[in-house]
Design a protein around this motif. Structure first.
Motif, short mmCIF file in Angstrom:
data_model
loop_
_atom_site.label_atom_id
_atom_site.label_comp_id
_atom_site.label_asym_id
_atom_site.label_seq_id
_atom_site.Cartn_x
_atom_site.Cartn_y
_atom_site.Cartn_z
N SER A 168 -7.51 6.42 0.15
CA SER A 168 -6.24 5.71 0.29
C SER A 168 -5.30 6.00 -0.87
CB SER A 168 -6.53 4.21 0.38
OG SER A 168 -5.37 3.52 0.69
N GLN A 169 -4.08 6.42 -0.52
CA GLN A 169 -3.00 6.69 -1.48
C GLN A 169 -3.41 7.63 -2.61
OE1 GLN A 169 -0.27 3.72 -2.42
NE2 GLN A 169 -0.58 2.54 -0.59
N ASN A 181 0.12 9.78 5.87
CA ASN A 181 -0.15 9.10 4.61
C ASN A 181 1.16 8.80 3.87
OD1 ASN A 181 0.63 11.61 3.67
ND2 ASN A 181 -1.44 12.26 3.21
N ASP A 198 -3.54 3.75 4.73
CA ASP A 198 -2.78 4.08 3.53
C ASP A 198 -1.75 2.99 3.22
OD1 ASP A 198 -3.58 6.25 2.06
OD2 ASP A 198 -1.74 7.38 2.37
#
Length: 527
Positions: free
Chosen positions: A195-196, A259, A286
């Protein structure tokens, strides 16, 4: 950017809610992209999908080799011939996707609060203690406390088949993670999403290029879905690559936004791409869940104003195993239509789901209901205002054709086009009636042989809301002062009558070029 409330302009009559849905030749104006895979590759099932309303077939190269996909595509061609339903082909790249490889294919059960190691050592067997991955740089990209998701064919949102991990520590190239929920991972391949976190993998991998230059070229793909698009440069590079591959210079590129990086550069990506796919599976991870709807509305508004097709994914996940969608999913499909989507993309639901044909049919019915209450008037005003003045010649003709069709309650708009651009502009104004785009083939030569263009243009409108293409006889030119256009018009009207969208005494708006001028005319049909 203003928030775009497409509120219904009048309260819905309760009686209309209880009216039975009328089936018609065009089940809905919104298009359905179906992913073909293990459960949906026989001629019989594909024919069912086409009849139920699928107009674009997506081939996902994240799994399955090109021979497998070729066999599926050959079956699709057979089904297209027998059902007489046009269908476009979309190749979906793997892109910068991190994957866990489970060679033994044994199900892996992970327990909450245990630890599991992600390692780039592909020689290791996948187990509840070690998951080998296809990317060497994960340890450099993440830090303690980061979130990583693992699931089969993206994340279902069901916390029994996908797992989220928290990075505990980084050990050389290995990443040691704490398991946050108990889950069982089944299958040979799982997607992994940090994530991120920026992942340093190319958007078009060598494998992708090989698939495009062999399978893609051999099958003259209509659309390339570019996974993990993060910058406009990704689209430019893909376009440059396609332009060298002969027939594929006409292939449209749809950027898949999955994303935060893609979101940050959304405006520049939209300028470069031919269309956008909002991949809500990855985005849902995300982005904080409460932001997903806002992003969807903002992105769809921008695509609509740019007149570029927008495709929304992950709408009826639960139909992978069930015959009916949940209430939330049914509402979600309708909202995607009211927000301005051109098409709904089905993934796991048709790829490995138990009910591919029923899923397409139900999604089509929900879209058709939502279209009945779509606030076209407000949408039209917003689009005209956004375009501003002075309008270009084509834009003014397109908006006039739609306004005329709505004022005279025409049952259909017929547009003669050779590049497909005029028809797409008309569709941009979201008329309430179908647009029959009559694509007139153009003769072109490469000095060695003559060929007709038109098939690409016709198939590429199969992803645009409200556009229904038909290929005209090449002997009729698109621009003419003589009567040949009348005979093409007759063919188009007959097609509309046979399809049940035109009846006697109906009004029809026709948009065509006559000499140097573009003309919008209204015709009233006799018996």
């Amino acid at each position: 950017m203003h928030s775009n409330h497409l509120l219904l302009e009048e309260p819905i009559r309760m009686a209309s809610i209880l009216e039975p849905s009328k089936a018609s030749f065009f089940p809905a104006m919104t298009k359905i992209v179906g992913t073909l895979g293990p459960r949906s590759r026989s001629v019989e099932v594909i024919s069912g999908c086409l009849k139920a309303g699928m107009s674009v077939a997506r081939f996902d190269f994240s799994w399955g080799d090109s021979a497998f996909h070729q066999e599926t595509l050959d079956n699709l061609r057979t089904a297209v011939k027998s059902t007489k339903k046009l269908c476009a082909v979309m190749l979906d790249t793997v892109g910068a996707e991190m994957q866990v490889v489970n060679k033994s294919e044994k199900a892996i059960t992970l327990k909450q609060d245990d630890n599991v190691i992600l390692t780039p050592d592909k020689g290791q067997e996948a187990s509840d203690q070690v998951l080998p991955i296809n990317f060497d740089g994960l340890a450099k990209a993440v830090k303690k406390g980061d979130t990583i998701f693992v699931g089969q064919y993206l994340f279902t949102g069901s916390e029994t088949t996908s797992v989220w991990l928290e990075v505990d520590k980084v050990n050389g190239d290995d990443v040691d993670c704490k398991i946050k929920n108990s889950a069982t991972l089944a299958g040979s391949l799982f997607t992994l999403h940090a994530s991120q976190v920026h992942i340093d993998l190319p958007t078009l991998t060598e494998k992708d290029k090989e698939n495009i230059s062999t399978w893609g070229v051999a099958n003259k793909i209509d659309f390339l879905s570019l996974s993990y698009t993060r910058h406009a440069q990704d689209v430019r590079e893909a376009r440059e690559y396609l332009s060298k591959l002969g027939d594929l210079s006409q292939t449209q590129i749809f950027a898949k936004i999955e994303n935060v990086e893609g979101l940050t550069h959304f405006d520049e990506i939209l300028q470069e791409a031919d269309g956008i796919i909002l991949s809500r599976g990855n985005l849902g991870i995300d982005l904080p869940p409460e932001k997903v709807f806002l992003f969807q509305k903002a992105a769809l508004y921008k695509c609509n104003m740019a007149g570029k097709p927008a495709v929304v994914t992950r709408v009826v996940d639960s139909m992978t195993d069930n015959l009916r969608p949940t209430r939330a999913e049914a509402t979600d499909v309708a909202n995607a239509v009211l927000d301005g989507s051109d098409a709904i993309l089905l993934g796991a639901e048709t790829l490995r789901g138990l009910y591919p044909v029923e899923t397409i049919s139900i999604v089509g019915k929900i879209c058709a209901e939502a279209e009945k209450v779509f606030n076209q008037d407000l949408y039209f005003k917003k689009t005209v205002k956004y375009v501003g003045e002075p309008m270009t010649h084509l834009e003014s003709i397109a908006s006039s054709a739609v306004r005329a069709a709505i004022k005279v309650k025409a049952s259909v708009i017929i547009c003669f086009t050779s590049s497909g651009r005029a028809a797409r502009l008309i569709a941009k104004y979201r008329p309430t009636m179908p647009v029959l785009s009559v694509v007139i083939p153009r003769l072109k030569t490469n000095q060695l042989r003559w060929s007709f263009s038109g098939a690409f243009e016709a198939r590429q409108s199969l992803i645009v809301r409200g556009l229904f293409p038909m290929l005209a006889d090449p002997r009729h030119p698109a621009e003419s002062t003589s009567a040949t256009n009348e005979s093409v018009l007759k063919v188009a009207l007959d097609h509309g009558k046979a399809a049940g969208v035109i009846k006697s005494h109906d009004r029809v708006v026709v948009c065509q070029k006559v000499g140097d001028a573009s003309v919008v005319k209204i015709i009233e049909l006799e018996d």
